[in-house]
Design a protein around this motif. Structure first.
Motif, short mmCIF file in Angstrom:
data_model
loop_
_atom_site.label_atom_id
_atom_site.label_comp_id
_atom_site.label_asym_id
_atom_site.label_seq_id
_atom_site.Cartn_x
_atom_site.Cartn_y
_atom_site.Cartn_z
N THR B 185 0.82 -1.21 0.00
CA THR B 185 0.00 0.00 0.00
C THR B 185 0.85 1.26 0.00
OG1 THR B 185 -0.08 -0.19 2.39
CG2 THR B 185 -1.96 -1.00 1.17
N ASP B 186 2.14 1.12 -0.22
CA ASP B 186 2.98 2.31 -0.14
C ASP B 186 2.86 3.14 -1.42
OD1 ASP B 186 5.71 1.59 -1.91
OD2 ASP B 186 4.48 -0.06 -1.24
N GLY B 187 3.41 4.30 -1.40
CA GLY B 187 3.24 5.22 -2.51
C GLY B 187 4.20 4.99 -3.66
N GLN B 232 -10.88 4.26 -9.88
CA GLN B 232 -11.91 3.81 -8.95
C GLN B 232 -12.78 2.75 -9.61
OE1 GLN B 232 -15.47 6.17 -7.53
NE2 GLN B 232 -13.97 6.64 -5.94
N ARG B 233 -13.10 2.97 -10.87
CA ARG B 233 -13.88 1.93 -11.55
C ARG B 233 -13.11 0.62 -11.59
NH1 ARG B 233 -15.16 1.48 -16.67
NH2 ARG B 233 -13.70 3.10 -17.35
N PHE B 234 -11.81 0.74 -11.85
CA PHE B 234 -10.97 -0.45 -11.96
C PHE B 234 -10.88 -1.20 -10.62
CE2 PHE B 234 -8.21 -3.27 -13.82
CZ PHE B 234 -6.88 -3.18 -13.48
N PHE B 235 -10.72 -0.43 -9.54
CA PHE B 235 -10.49 -1.08 -8.25
C PHE B 235 -11.77 -1.61 -7.64
CE2 PHE B 235 -6.16 -0.74 -6.55
CZ PHE B 235 -5.55 -0.09 -7.59
N THR B 236 -12.88 -0.97 -7.94
CA THR B 236 -14.11 -1.42 -7.29
C THR B 236 -14.80 -2.52 -8.08
OG1 THR B 236 -15.23 0.44 -8.35
CG2 THR B 236 -14.60 0.69 -6.04
N ASP B 237 -14.33 -2.77 -9.29
CA ASP B 237 -14.94 -3.84 -10.07
C ASP B 237 -14.49 -5.18 -9.53
OD1 ASP B 237 -14.65 -5.77 -12.68
OD2 ASP B 237 -16.37 -4.44 -12.79
N ALA B 243 -7.00 -5.19 -3.53
CA ALA B 243 -6.13 -4.61 -2.50
C ALA B 243 -5.18 -5.69 -1.98
CB ALA B 243 -6.99 -4.07 -1.37
N PRO B 244 -4.06 -5.27 -1.41
CA PRO B 244 -3.13 -6.28 -0.92
C PRO B 244 -3.71 -7.08 0.25
CG PRO B 244 -2.17 -4.10 -0.79
CD PRO B 244 -3.57 -3.93 -1.21
N THR B 245 -3.33 -8.33 0.33
CA THR B 245 -3.81 -9.18 1.41
C THR B 245 -2.64 -9.65 2.23
OG1 THR B 245 -3.58 -11.17 0.12
CG2 THR B 245 -5.69 -10.05 0.02
#
Lengths: 473, 442, 303
Positions: B185-187, B232-237, B243-245
């Motif tokens: 999650t780093d930049g 946002q569309r890409f990540f919420t689809d 997201a990292p696990t």
């Protein structure tokens, strides 16, 4: 119980102050009286250490004292340098200025951190020298008294013998005290002082000077901005909550488990106990890291749950960004796995040692098994283990391993170092070791200390009085 | 009892004796763990050459150790006396290292300075210099270049699909997988959207410490907002990015939960282990704005190419090391283009040498390693070096004040709070403020 | 058949139903115990299984990551081979053995000395020392780590194993509570009578009290020996992260999984390392079970 009213409390405080003042003046008076009363060699010992001893043929002792005086004066006057930073007289000045030489690309900067450390060490050396100085005077004076009584000044052999007898405690304690002073006391004092500076990641030691900032780090807590003020209360709240639940669940669970194993009719008690003991024997970093991997999103447990259709997508047990309480609940549950065997062991030991005559007496009085259980066993266990309960609660406040290894403090709170499951100690660790923000770390450490000290004082008082009662009927 | 005392006394004397007899310390070099073996051999070679060409033998033992280059700077600063004489850092650590009176030494040898000027592209030359006490010096000797590229599962994604995110997304949808795993999650690793530029003219409105000035940060341009809307569309689809696990991206790739990951050369071994013969490497894909993503001046249909930080790893020297006389000559050798080429063959370290893709034969082979190199070189056209070396604060403000988490919140539409353009815009204002001052806006 | 047995003045007990309800409760107990045992052993078994898991992927590389199935599909000793040849694990093991062997001697001597003095000898400042010990113990341990590092540096000891030994042993004097509790139980009359017989304090300690204290000696020594195998915080700071040849097993294994560079593919190697480390420690624990229980109980009762 007679409750003190405010007037009495004030009187107690005043008399304590008065006692303190008296003790100091008494000390001074005693010193001066002893000086007046001592022989000439002893008077000279006040300036040349060891003179009195040598004058009475306590050669080894005298030489030792003299050597110590010489080395001390040498250190203080010449301030030898260790790692390019002086220790001794100069260190005291450096302690207050924390370095002045800014240096440039080709010359080194003053190392403020080492200056602080060596300043404290020098104060420690002065304190220890003072103790030796007084011992020197006392020993010479004692020789005076011995001679006056008609005897002789003790020989070296006699001194050694007394170290093994009347002063055995000195011989036994000295190595331990030296170790503790150098490796625990002085470092802790050092860290306390750091909290009053601005030594952080922007001021690496030896590269950039840092300075005293007084109480600024502490007043920043109330400023509303910055790591400590925003995160302190949430972390504190969770720490206390965690300590309460962790202690409580392990305590009850352990007792129940011990009772279960210890039940009459259950065979192979040792076998059952061994299974749970293996959990304690396994180093925590192994068992906790294993648990962390076991609960990962595509590990065995989640895969089993998903494949058997119980859930649709993996549960994020730890470091779950959406709901910190899932992570907190998981941690407490896993802590039960870690901690119950320990409580169980202790309770088993107690159960095995309950005096049998209590049960016999109960049987004679006609009690059933159930009554015996609830009126003898349970109160007995509770009574014996209450001190453990208290120390366990205080210990859980500073339980580092479980939190750090299981979640590392995650889920993270954006922009701050302390995460949702961080305890005060894991926060302290991250600040100090990961971020190199030593001053804020020290502030957290001091606050943690204040909390645990308060908890200890409160409970210690109550447990002491509790133990002094012979209330077990 | 007596025996015990004697035993303890004996142990203590042994301890003190052992401690007292310290030999002179070796000349230490820290490199990344994938390169340790290679550089150990190289240093042996160097010492042999030295002994052959000089009267006196090389006076120090050389020790090459593996230290992760991302943390080498902090490890060094924790105890600079005990740090290595030569170590490797990414250039954005320069600010931290030269703060105050600097803990690293400047390059003064003329031969080495000449070699640096000759061999490196201008973007690198800009970031290896720093100012201490008013004077500018060269501190770093570049030897590795790196950028982020895409590792993907060849079995599911065709070479055409891999050129666009939409293609990868479609492949994921058809196979009921997810398109992209994040490594963290780093930049740094999640900068592909923020740093994306317009495909036809390399345009972006984003400013990140432009010219090294703290106030020159701009994160609320129309194209930035549009890119984030696309993201946002890409990540919420459900078939898009995930997201990292806790399990990590390697598990996600091996178990075929997702089909690709953005990573650097240091992820190569792990990606290879995860995907085996299904491993494909490609430059980062493009993406196209749709009507839903358009915002202000950024119109639908604009094509953007994902961006990356294009960095160099450089050697730096400890200040006032007792071996200072020998260090610069060693660096002359280790950063020469010949050694860079060998380093590429042995450890997949992309050379910093500016003409590597033209001159080095190894780049032209048909191996996965060569593909890794050419993909990175391609990405250099689309990336910027991390602009954090100018000041020790920039690195902290960009990475450690929560800005990456805030951006990720937008992308994941956390708690549904970022469904509106205004919400995204406001969040990016906070991000901008964090970059500039480390604090949220009042 | 219902028989009533009369106890002196007690209510008559229905014999048969007692037996039946006893049996039911016993069955319930055994079931509960079995379920609990399975839950407790589940993670431990998992790590052992992973240590022996040797599955390969299509390119013939070992799959070392955490997989979703509990039981391995193939077993072998490859992880152990890798552990002993490709990592520095044998060196770590020897380092830790070295550190713990010396530490436990020093620690035990220090702890028992302090505990005996606090328990049995009267001297001025006894209460003061007790209070200071409690207060110092309340500060979080790693607050002082950076200072200890620089003190060791001034002594030129950093990044050596001797430093680690010093640090572990030096603080041992503060952990005397359990031992003190044990010594408290030894009757003072015993000591008084020996003193009347003319023994000096040191003789009382060595010739009379110590021989009686085997359980607490073993308990203290056991804990002191095991300590260095488990600690990864202090060792990491004092030894320095780059000196991998100096690391102890705890630091080495910890870095394998949670170092700066996480290579998820070494999980099976990590598991193998855990198994190797766990075997001696668990064995020691089980052998010393008796003393451990006595020690813990003594501490809890008096603590």
């Amino acid at each position: 119980m007679y409750k003190e009213n405010n007037a009495d409390k004030k009187n107690r405080f005043l008399s304590a102050l008065h006692n303190f003042y008296n003790r100091i003046t008494r000390g001074f008076k005693g010193f001066i009286n002893r000086f007046k009363d001592s022989s000439t060699p002893t008077k000279i010992s006040h300036i040349i250490m060891g003179y009195g001893n040598i004058a009475r043929r306590q050669i080894i002792k005298g030489l030792l004292f003299f050597l110590i005086e010489v080395s001390f004066l040498l250190i203080m006057i010449f301030s030898p340098e260790i790692n390019s930073t002086p220790i001794g007289g100069k260190a005291i000045i450096n302690f207050f200025t924390l370095g002045t030489e800014e240096g440039n690309i080709f010359t080194p900067t003053d190392n403020s951190m080492l200056m602080l450390l060596f300043g404290i060490l020098t104060f420690g050396i002065i304190a220890m020298f003072y103790a030796v100085y007084i011992t020197n005077i006392k020993s010479s004076y004692k020789a005076d008294l011995d001679i006056r009584k008609g005897g002789h000044a003790s020989t070296f052999k006699e001194d050694i013998a007394s170290l093994l007898d009347e002063r055995f405690h000195v011989a036994m304690l000295t190595p331990a005290i030296i170790g503790i002073v150098i490796f625990t006391l002085l470092p802790t004092i050092f860290m306390i002082f750091i909290a009053f500076t601005n030594f952080d990641s922007l001021h690496p030691a030896g590269q950039v000077l840092f300075d005293w900032v007084g109480l600024k780090n502490f007043t920043d807590i109330f400023s509303g901005q910055g790591e400590i003020s925003v995160r302190f209360l949430p972390v504190l709240g969770w720490t206390l909550l965690w300590a309460f639940f962790a202690t409580f669940t392990n305590y009850i669970g352990g007792i129940l488990l011990a009772l279960l194993i210890n039940k009459k009719g259950v065979k192979y008690k040792k076998f059952w106990r061994t299974i749970f003991i293996i959990t304690i024997a396994l180093p925590q970093f192994i068992s906790l890291l294993t648990m962390r991997k076991l609960l990962s999103e595509y590990g065995p447990i989640n895969s089993f749950l998903v494949n058997s259709g119980i859930i649709n997508s993996p549960i994020e047990f730890l470091a779950n960004a959406n709901n910190a309480w899932v992570a907190r609940f998981t941690i407490i549950t896993i802590n039960i796995w870690i901690g119950i065997p320990f409580t169980m062991l202790m309770t088993s030991g107690i159960l095995m040692n309950i005096p049998k005559d209590l049960y016999e007496a109960a049987q004679l009085d006609g009690a059933t098994k159930k009554q015996a259980f609830f009126h003898i066993t349970v109160p007995y266990i509770l009574f014996i283990t209450t001190p453990y309960l208290i120390t366990s609660f205080i210990g859980n406040i500073t339980n580092f391993n479980v939190i750090y290894l299981l979640t590392g403090g995650a889920p993270t709170v954006s922009g701050y170092i302390a995460g949702e499951t961080d305890l005060l100690v894991t926060w302290l660790y991250k600040l100090t070791i990961d971020q190199s923000d030593y001053n804020i770390g020290s502030v957290v450490g001091i606050l943690t200390f204040i909390i645990t000290a308060t908890a200890t004082l409160l409970t210690y008082r109550r447990s002491k009085s509790y133990r002094e009662e012979d209330a077990f009927q | 009892m007596k025996k015990l005392f004697l035993l303890t006394a004996l142990m203590f004397s042994i301890m003190i004796a052992a401690v007292g007899c310290g030999s002179s310390s070796p000349l230490t070099i820290w490199v990344g763990s994938e390169s340790v073996d290679f550089y150990t051999n190289k240093m042996t070679e160097y010492v042999e050459n030295y002994n052959a060409t000089h009267e006196k033998e090389f006076p120090f033992e050389v020790a090459v150790k593996a230290v992760d280059t991302g943390t080498a700077a902090s490890t060094f600063l924790d105890d600079s006396d005990a740090g290595a004489d030569i170590f490797t850092v990414a250039h954005d650590n320069l600010g931290k290292l030269i703060a105050g009176s600097s803990s690293i030494a400047p390059v003064t040898d003329t031969a080495l300075l000449a070699q640096i000027e000759a061999d490196n592209p201008q973007t690198f030359l800009n970031v290896i210099k720093g100012t201490v006490d008013g004077t500018e010096y060269t501190f770093g000797v570049p030897y590795i270049a790196q950028s982020l590229i895409l590792y993907y599962n060849k079995a599911y994604i065709t070479p055409e699909q891999v050129q666009t995110w939409e293609g990868i997304w479609e492949a994921a949808r058809n196979n009921n997988k997810q398109a992209l795993s994040l490594t963290g999650t780093d930049g740094f690793n999640n900068s592909f959207l923020l740093l994306a530029t317009q495909y036809d003219n390399h345009y972006t409105s984003l400013e990140l410490y432009k010219d090294g000035i703290q106030e020159n940060c701009f994160a609320t341009g129309d194209d930035t907002i549009a890119k984030l809307k696309w993201g946002q569309r890409f990540f919420t689809d459900e078939f898009g990015a995930k997201a990292p696990t806790e399990s990590g991206w390697e598990v996600e790739l091996t178990d075929e939960i997702s089909l690709s990951v953005i990573g650097g050369a240091w992820h190569f071994t792990a990606a290879n282990a995860a995907l085996g013969e299904n491993l494909g490497i490609a430059p980062l894909p493009t993406f196209t704005l749709t009507e839903a993503d358009a915002y202000g001046q950024a119109a639908a249909g604009t094509v953007y190419k994902s961006g990356t930080f294009a960095d160099t790893k450089m050697f730096v020297m400890k200040k006032n090391s007792d071996k200072a006389d020998y260090l610069q000559d060693i660096l002359l050798f280790l950063s020469s283009k010949e050694v860079q080429e060998e380093s590429f063959i042995a450890a997949q370290n992309l050379p910093a040498y500016k003409n590597a893709s033209v001159e080095f034969d190894a780049f032209k082979e048909d191996t996965l390693e060569a593909k890794l190199a050419t993909a990175q070189v391609d990405m250099f056209e689309w990336g910027i070096p991390q602009p954090f070396g100018y000041n020790s604060k920039f690195n902290t403000y960009y990475y450690s004040k929560g800005a990456p988490d805030l951006i990720l919140d937008i992308l994941e539409n956390k708690d549904g709070e970022f469904s509106t353009d205004q919400a995204i815009y406001d969040q990016m204002l906070i991000v901008e403020s964090l970059w500039k001052t480390g604090l949220r806006p009042e | 058949m219902i028989t009533t047995i009369k106890n002196k003045g007690a209510k008559p007990i229905k014999y048969k139903s007692v037996k039946a309800s006893n049996r039911i409760s016993l069955i319930l107990s055994y079931t509960a115990l079995t379920i609990l045992a399975i839950i407790w052993m589940y993670p431990i078994l998992w790590i052992i299984l992973n240590a022996f898991r040797t599955e390969y992927n299509s390119s013939n590389q070992l799959i070392g990551i955490v997989v979703s199935h509990y039981f391995p599909k193939a077993v072998g000793l490859d992880n152990f081979k890798y552990l002993f040849t490709q990592t520095l694990f044998p060196r770590w093991f020897l380092n830790t053995l070295f550190v713990s062997s010396i530490t436990f001697v020093l620690s035990t001597m220090l702890t028992l000395s302090v505990a005996y003095v606090m328990s049995k000898l009267k001297f001025k400042l006894r209460k003061t020392f007790l209070n200071i010990a409690i207060i110092l113990g309340l500060f979080p341990g790693f607050m002082s780590m950076i200072a200890i590092y620089y003190i060791l540096k001034a002594l030129n000891l950093t990044q050596t194993l001797f430093a680690l030994i010093l640090v572990y042993s030096a603080g041992a004097g503060l952990g005397f509570y359990v031992a003190k509790g044990f010594f408290d139980i030894i009757p003072n009359s015993l000591i008084e009578s020996s003193r009347l017989d003319g023994a000096t304090n040191s003789q009382i300690f060595t010739k009379i009290v110590l021989p009686l204290s085997k359980p607490i000696i073993i308990y203290t020594a056991l804990l002191a020996f095991i300590g260095p195998w488990m600690d990864f915080i202090f060792a990491r700071v004092i030894l320095g992260e780059t000196n991998t040849h100096l690391h102890t097993v705890a630091v080495g294994l910890y870095y394998m999984m949670y170092g700066e560079y996480i290579d998820s593919n070494v999980f099976t190697t990590f598991a193998a390392g855990c198994v190797v480390v766990a075997i001696p420690i668990v064995t020691l624990f089980l052998l010393m079970q008796k003393y451990y229980i006595e020690g813990v109980t003594a501490g809890a009762v008096k603590g």
